[in-house]
Design an enzyme around this catalytic site. Sequence first.
Site, PDB file in Angstrom:
ATOM      1  CB  THR A   5      26.020 124.032  36.825  1.00  0.00           C
ATOM      2  OG1 THR A   5      24.302 123.246  37.569  1.00  0.00           O
ATOM      3  CG2 THR A   5      26.531 124.059  37.637  1.00  0.00           C
TER       4      THR A   5
ATOM      5  NE  ARG B  74       5.813 127.831  33.483  1.00  0.00           N
ATOM      6  CZ  ARG B  74       6.401 126.977  32.582  1.00  0.00           C
ATOM      7  NH1 ARG B  74       5.330 126.019  32.070  1.00  0.00           N
ATOM      8  NH2 ARG B  74       7.876 126.803  32.910  1.00  0.00           N
TER       9      ARG B  74
ATOM     10  CB  CYS C 102       9.500 127.222  25.593  1.00  0.00           C
ATOM     11  SG  CYS C 102       9.551 126.030  25.652  1.00  0.00           S
TER      12      CYS C 102
ATOM     13  CG  HIS D 155       9.971 125.342  21.323  1.00  0.00           C
ATOM     14  ND1 HIS D 155      10.891 124.062  20.978  1.00  0.00           N
ATOM     15  CD2 HIS D 155       9.566 125.366  22.313  1.00  0.00           C
ATOM     16  CE1 HIS D 155      10.543 123.803  21.815  1.00  0.00           C
ATOM     17  NE2 HIS D 155       9.704 124.643  23.095  1.00  0.00           N
TER      18      HIS D 155
END
Length: 342
Positions: free
Chosen positions: A11, A99, A128, A241
């Site tokens: 959501t 990561r 990102c 970006h």
Amino acid sequence: MYESLAVVGATGAVGRIMRELLEVRKFPFKKIKFVASKRSAGTELTFAGKTYTVEELKPEVFDGVDLVVASTPDEVARDYLPAAVERGCTVVDESAYFRMDPKVPLVVPEVNPEAVCEHQGIIASPNCSTTQMVVAMKPLHEAGKIRRVVVSTYQATSGAGLPGTRDLENGTRAFFSGESYRYETFPYPIAFNCIPQIGSPKHQGYTSEEMKMVLETQKIFGDESIQVCPTCIRIPVSNCHSESILVETEKKITADEARELFAATPGIVVMDDLPHKVYPMPINCDQRDEVFVGRIREDLSSPNGLAFWCVSDNLRKGAATNAVQIAELLVEYARQGVHAGK
């Protein structure tokens, strides 16, 4: 095979795009469930013409699930995703928590798809700002081996989540009405302003966002010799970006050669016609899944330098799209009989 799918964080802003992509791209599944926090559990959503009730995130929600695509805060990923792996799930994780774990591959399908085969239950999707940069770097690195990258990012408020977007919208309204506004996310007004700090202070004056770009880039390319000097800036743009990138390569790449390399690379769109004012901008890259490149030119100060401008939708390729592409990659490997995972 991956027949049962769970979307965690379904959501949220990225989760909503994941749902859209899974439907539009016709991701194969026999069963699907949508999972979110206790606050959102019980709500209904529509997917592929059917109504589903959102389930609360608990360890047992992963019972009978083969594949998990998750977009959650780091601490939620830490606390819940190992439970999915214990139940036999393969997890594609959008958070930053795993990561840099050496046991977890960090994957951008256009750059290092083979890395998914090394997973031990969890596959991480990069930050990102890193994702769009490494997609653009890939063809240049293959052609000339990149030694150094200097990058300045101009990052949209959507990268700070829904509160960041509210800060831009409400702060702008307050500015024009002459009223005060208490910002939720940013330490300074973002309306009509730039903030040269994203993340917390880290190594030698660099921020956490900047160090992500350094370390993630090296991990994705499997090459710690690539030097990255980043500066990350928040700007008053709602989405997408932008990055000004300068690379130095061992072998010289001309601007014309770079245009050809970019144009031939899947996932990259070249918009580069300065006399006709054609170049990528957030306004024309919004809600697109590709990485857009323009202003391609040779560095006047370095014989092997190449400068370019790069824009991408940070909620899509920078997050949701990359995660869905990783899931598609796993399915494709399974169809080919390639065993992905140790």
